[in-house]
Design an enzyme around this catalytic site. Sequence first.
Site, PDB file in Angstrom:
ATOM      1  N   LYS A 255       0.841  -1.201   0.000  1.00 61.30           N
ATOM      2  CA  LYS A 255       0.000   0.000   0.000  1.00 61.30           C
ATOM      3  C   LYS A 255       0.879   1.254   0.000  1.00 61.30           C
ATOM      4  CE  LYS A 255      -3.515   2.732   0.663  1.00 61.30           C
ATOM      5  NZ  LYS A 255      -4.205   3.111  -0.572  1.00 61.30           N
ATOM      6  N   GLY A 256       0.485   2.272  -0.734  1.00 60.97           N
ATOM      7  CA  GLY A 256       1.283   3.494  -0.859  1.00 60.97           C
ATOM      8  C   GLY A 256       1.664   4.084   0.495  1.00 60.97           C
TER       9      GLY A 256
ATOM     10  N   LYS B 185       4.747   4.807 -11.665  1.00 56.81           N
ATOM     11  CA  LYS B 185       3.383   4.349 -11.965  1.00 56.81           C
ATOM     12  C   LYS B 185       2.574   5.469 -12.603  1.00 56.81           C
ATOM     13  CE  LYS B 185      -0.508   1.972  -9.882  1.00 56.81           C
ATOM     14  NZ  LYS B 185      -0.895   1.139  -8.735  1.00 56.81           N
TER      15      LYS B 185
ATOM     16  N   ASN C 130       5.545   1.103  -2.708  1.00 51.42           N
ATOM     17  CA  ASN C 130       4.861   2.173  -3.448  1.00 51.42           C
ATOM     18  C   ASN C 130       4.847   3.410  -2.554  1.00 51.42           C
ATOM     19  OD1 ASN C 130       2.138   3.683  -3.954  1.00 51.42           O
ATOM     20  ND2 ASN C 130       2.331   2.421  -5.776  1.00 51.42           N
TER      21      ASN C 130
ATOM     22  N   CYS D 199      -2.258   9.465  -8.095  1.00 51.02           N
ATOM     23  CA  CYS D 199      -3.479   9.287  -7.315  1.00 51.02           C
ATOM     24  C   CYS D 199      -4.448  10.431  -7.548  1.00 51.02           C
ATOM     25  CB  CYS D 199      -3.193   9.169  -5.835  1.00 51.02           C
ATOM     26  SG  CYS D 199      -4.733   8.906  -4.947  1.00 51.02           S
TER      27      CYS D 199
ATOM     28  N   GLY E 116      -4.434  -3.310 -14.582  1.00 52.81           N
ATOM     29  CA  GLY E 116      -5.759  -2.771 -14.926  1.00 52.81           C
ATOM     30  C   GLY E 116      -6.728  -3.870 -15.303  1.00 52.81           C
TER      31      GLY E 116
ATOM     32  N   ASN F 223      -2.864   3.334 -13.268  1.00 56.19           N
ATOM     33  CA  ASN F 223      -3.574   3.583 -12.028  1.00 56.19           C
ATOM     34  C   ASN F 223      -5.070   3.717 -12.386  1.00 56.19           C
ATOM     35  OD1 ASN F 223      -4.225   4.412  -9.320  1.00 56.19           O
ATOM     36  ND2 ASN F 223      -2.127   5.138  -9.118  1.00 56.19           N
TER      37      ASN F 223
ATOM     38  N   ASN G 155     -12.990   3.703  -5.811  1.00 55.76           N
ATOM     39  CA  ASN G 155     -12.500   3.907  -4.451  1.00 55.76           C
ATOM     40  C   ASN G 155     -11.982   5.329  -4.305  1.00 55.76           C
ATOM     41  OD1 ASN G 155      -9.385   4.051  -3.633  1.00 55.76           O
ATOM     42  ND2 ASN G 155      -9.537   2.940  -5.586  1.00 55.76           N
ATOM     43  N   ALA G 156     -12.180   5.835  -3.085  1.00 58.89           N
ATOM     44  CA  ALA G 156     -11.598   7.139  -2.729  1.00 58.89           C
ATOM     45  C   ALA G 156     -11.032   6.993  -1.319  1.00 58.89           C
ATOM     46  CB  ALA G 156     -12.656   8.226  -2.800  1.00 58.89           C
TER      47      ALA G 156
HETATM   48  C1  LIG Z   1      -8.775   0.178  -2.848  1.00 62.32           C
HETATM   49  C2  LIG Z   1      -7.642   0.564  -3.751  1.00 62.32           C
HETATM   50  C3  LIG Z   1      -6.527   1.211  -3.216  1.00 62.32           C
HETATM   51  C4  LIG Z   1      -5.453   1.581  -4.038  1.00 62.32           C
HETATM   52  N1  LIG Z   1      -4.352   2.189  -3.490  1.00 62.32           N
HETATM   53  C5  LIG Z   1      -3.288   2.491  -4.291  1.00 62.32           C
HETATM   54  C6  LIG Z   1      -2.098   3.063  -3.731  1.00 62.32           C
HETATM   55  O1  LIG Z   1      -1.975   3.263  -2.515  1.00 62.32           O
HETATM   56  N2  LIG Z   1      -1.074   3.375  -4.584  1.00 62.32           N
HETATM   57  C7  LIG Z   1      -1.161   3.138  -5.935  1.00 62.32           C
HETATM   58  O2  LIG Z   1      -0.205   3.450  -6.660  1.00 62.32           O
HETATM   59  N3  LIG Z   1      -2.265   2.570  -6.478  1.00 62.32           N
HETATM   60  C8  LIG Z   1      -3.321   2.249  -5.688  1.00 62.32           C
HETATM   61  N4  LIG Z   1      -4.435   1.663  -6.239  1.00 62.32           N
HETATM   62  C9  LIG Z   1      -4.474   1.393  -7.707  1.00 62.32           C
HETATM   63  C10 LIG Z   1      -4.154  -0.066  -8.012  1.00 62.32           C
HETATM   64  O3  LIG Z   1      -2.844  -0.407  -7.566  1.00 62.32           O
HETATM   65  C11 LIG Z   1      -4.262  -0.354  -9.531  1.00 62.32           C
HETATM   66  O4  LIG Z   1      -3.359   0.468 -10.232  1.00 62.32           O
HETATM   67  C12 LIG Z   1      -5.673  -0.110 -10.053  1.00 62.32           C
HETATM   68  O5  LIG Z   1      -6.645  -0.558  -9.127  1.00 62.32           O
HETATM   69  C13 LIG Z   1      -5.914  -0.777 -11.408  1.00 62.32           C
HETATM   70  O6  LIG Z   1      -5.732  -2.166 -11.337  1.00 62.32           O
HETATM   71  P1  LIG Z   1      -6.945  -3.211 -11.092  1.00 62.32           P
HETATM   72  O7  LIG Z   1      -8.000  -2.883 -12.103  1.00 62.32           O
HETATM   73  O8  LIG Z   1      -6.345  -4.571 -11.270  1.00 62.32           O
HETATM   74  O9  LIG Z   1      -7.426  -2.988  -9.707  1.00 62.32           O
HETATM   75  C14 LIG Z   1      -5.509   1.293  -5.433  1.00 62.32           C
HETATM   76  C15 LIG Z   1      -6.635   0.635  -5.962  1.00 62.32           C
HETATM   77  C16 LIG Z   1      -7.693   0.272  -5.142  1.00 62.32           C
HETATM   78  C17 LIG Z   1      -8.866  -0.449  -5.757  1.00 62.32           C
END
Ligand SMILES: Cc1cc2nc3c(=O)[nH]c(=O)nc-3n(C[C@H](O)[C@H](O)[C@H](O)COP(=O)(O)O)c2cc1C
Length: 288
Positions: free
Chosen positions: A28-29, A148, A82, A113, A226, A175, A52-53
């Site tokens: 997690k970031g 990223k 990250n 983000c 993605g 992202n 998500n937010a």
């Molecule tokens: C709940 C959630 C939290 C995320 N937190 C981060 C984060 O902290 N740092 C980051 O670079 N991407 C974050 N992401 C983005 C994911 O790493 C990923 O790039 C994005 O969800 C697209 O991939 P996916 O469709 O397989 O989920 C987050 C995504 C979700 C759903």
Amino acid sequence: MTASGTFGYGEEFEEYLPLEKLGAIVVKGISFNPRSGNPPPRIVETACGMLNAIGLENVGVERFIKEKMPYLQKVGNKTIVNILGDSIEEYCAIVERLNDVSGICAIELNISCPNVKKGGVAFGTKASMAAEVTRSVKNVCNFPIIVKLSPNVTDICEMACAVQEAGADAVSLINTLIGMAIDIEKKRPVLANTIGGLSGPAIKPVALRMVWQVSQAVTIPVIGIGGISTWQDAIEFILAGATAIQVGTANFVNPNAAEKIRVGINQYLQDNGIESIADLIGAAHPGR
Ligand SMILES: Cc1cc2nc3c(=O)[nH]c(=O)nc-3n(C[C@H](O)[C@H](O)[C@H](O)COP(=O)(O)O)c2cc1C
């Protein structure tokens, strides 16, 4: 690999899959100081995905080193950290703190983000700023740097080329895409933050297209992210030019998804008599 923010700090998933078999865990970031993130509701399910937010809630770099890294070091798998910051100084300060920590194999710079007020969006959408933060971090970082990228730009190749030029060792994309949902009974946005990041199968065609374009525009490795939920999705990304892939939202649907994808890729290689996955990277490109 597992995608940042969708796999905690690894520990949460140990009962579901053999962590040591993953290519890497992207945690997690992490920011310099702890962050509490946005108020709830912070997640909403959408057709074929989720919004998500979270707002980058995390424990901060000190607690990460003291409380989370020891577990990852014990498991012994590759850890990618990250990181995110409101300023270039914050990115550099986090990296300087991580430089001597063992068990880290790379840093992934989240410059994309959409859910924080300062920094994130500008770094991820302006090529000159993306290059500046990459160059500054590269100067102080002991690890390879993966940048990223945000899909919320007009020209993703311009962003990728800018960070390559600035010293990025790899790029990861994508992202989340910016989206929103409205509650028709309350007549209000569902997310307290109004807008959020769309992820999951809904974004796969966009991500695949961007990986396809970027992998032909840069010479550094491209990590595809993605909507990857199955091994077939992963193979598509590799054929599009990804050297590796990250699994995100699929972990929420099936906590064992990354392992199933790993096994499926190996089976596909075996069934098709392909000795090395390297032979598949970009194999769908014109002229291959
Ligand atoms: C709940 C959630 C939290 C995320 N937190 C981060 C984060 O902290 N740092 C980051 O670079 N991407 C974050 N992401 C983005 C994911 O790493 C990923 O790039 C994005 O969800 C697209 O991939 P996916 O469709 O397989 O989920 C987050 C995504 C979700 C759903």
